[in-house]
Design a protein around this motif. Structure first.
Motif, PDB file in Angstrom:
ATOM      1  N   LEU A 117      -9.679  -0.757  -2.932  1.00  0.00           N
ATOM      2  CA  LEU A 117      -9.679   1.039  -2.625  1.00  0.00           C
ATOM      3  C   LEU A 117      -8.356   1.521  -3.387  1.00  0.00           C
ATOM      4  N   ASN A 118      -7.313   1.384  -3.697  1.00  0.00           N
ATOM      5  CA  ASN A 118      -5.865   2.422  -4.158  1.00  0.00           C
ATOM      6  C   ASN A 118      -4.754   1.657  -4.870  1.00  0.00           C
ATOM      7  N   VAL A 119      -5.259   1.684  -5.918  1.00  0.00           N
ATOM      8  CA  VAL A 119      -4.185   0.680  -6.805  1.00  0.00           C
ATOM      9  C   VAL A 119      -3.739   1.870  -7.890  1.00  0.00           C
ATOM     10  N   SER A 120      -2.013   1.156  -8.619  1.00  0.00           N
ATOM     11  CA  SER A 120      -1.726   2.106  -9.237  1.00  0.00           C
ATOM     12  C   SER A 120       0.025   0.898  -9.595  1.00  0.00           C
ATOM     13  N   VAL A 121      -1.167   1.337 -11.743  1.00  0.00           N
ATOM     14  CA  VAL A 121       0.379  -0.009 -12.021  1.00  0.00           C
ATOM     15  C   VAL A 121       1.309   1.294 -12.258  1.00  0.00           C
ATOM     16  N   MET A 122       2.899   1.178 -12.282  1.00  0.00           N
ATOM     17  CA  MET A 122       3.770   1.796 -12.711  1.00  0.00           C
ATOM     18  C   MET A 122       4.736   1.021 -13.675  1.00  0.00           C
TER      19      MET A 122
END
Length: 142
Positions: free
Chosen positions: A113-118
């Motif tokens: 649904l909602n993923v970020s890679v930082m």
């Protein structure tokens, strides 16, 4: 996703129900490759950690990319949808040699649904870094 970071989809604030995953990898010539993963809840409490060792020899950038892929896969397997993944490998999304892994990460991310890679600095990724080092000695642990 954006051009600066092709794996970034949406920045998440630390809210109830969100999980931060810190991932790191380590490799050197003629030694096992190690990965470390640390899950933290919205209060920065460690809820899960694991390390893994493989007897493979690959480029350090590929090792970091595979670590990020492993974090995304584990988040998906655990049914986590609100995830921020942090790695201290700034160049992972910019190297053509790992394009197949980046494509695989994109496919996995699209199922969540909602993923970020930082990117985070090494000092902010200490627990995962230590687990990656430990994996070279003790092997796979959860």
């Amino acid at each position: 996703m954006n051009d600066k970071n092709p794996l970034h989809t949406n920045h998440l604030d630390a809210t109830a129900g969100s999980v931060s995953i810190f991932v790191d990898a380590g490799c050197s010539v003629n030694t096992p490759t190690g990965w470390g993963l640390v899950f933290k809840d919205h209060n920065s409490v460690t809820t899960f950690s694991a390390c893994k060792r493989d007897d493979i020899s690959v480029d350090p950038i590929m090792v970091e990319a595979l670590g990020i892929r492993r974090a995304i896969q584990l988040a998906r397997d655990l049914g986590l949808n609100y995830v921020s993944i942090f790695s201290d490998a700034a160049t992972v999304a910019k190297i053509a040699a790992i394009d197949i892994v980046v494509q695989d990460c994109r496919a996995l991310i699209s199922s969540l649904l909602n993923v970020s890679v930082m990117f985070v600095r090494r000092e902010q990724n200490g627990d995962a870094h230590n687990l990656a080092s430990l994996a070279k000695v003790v092997g796979n642990r959860t």
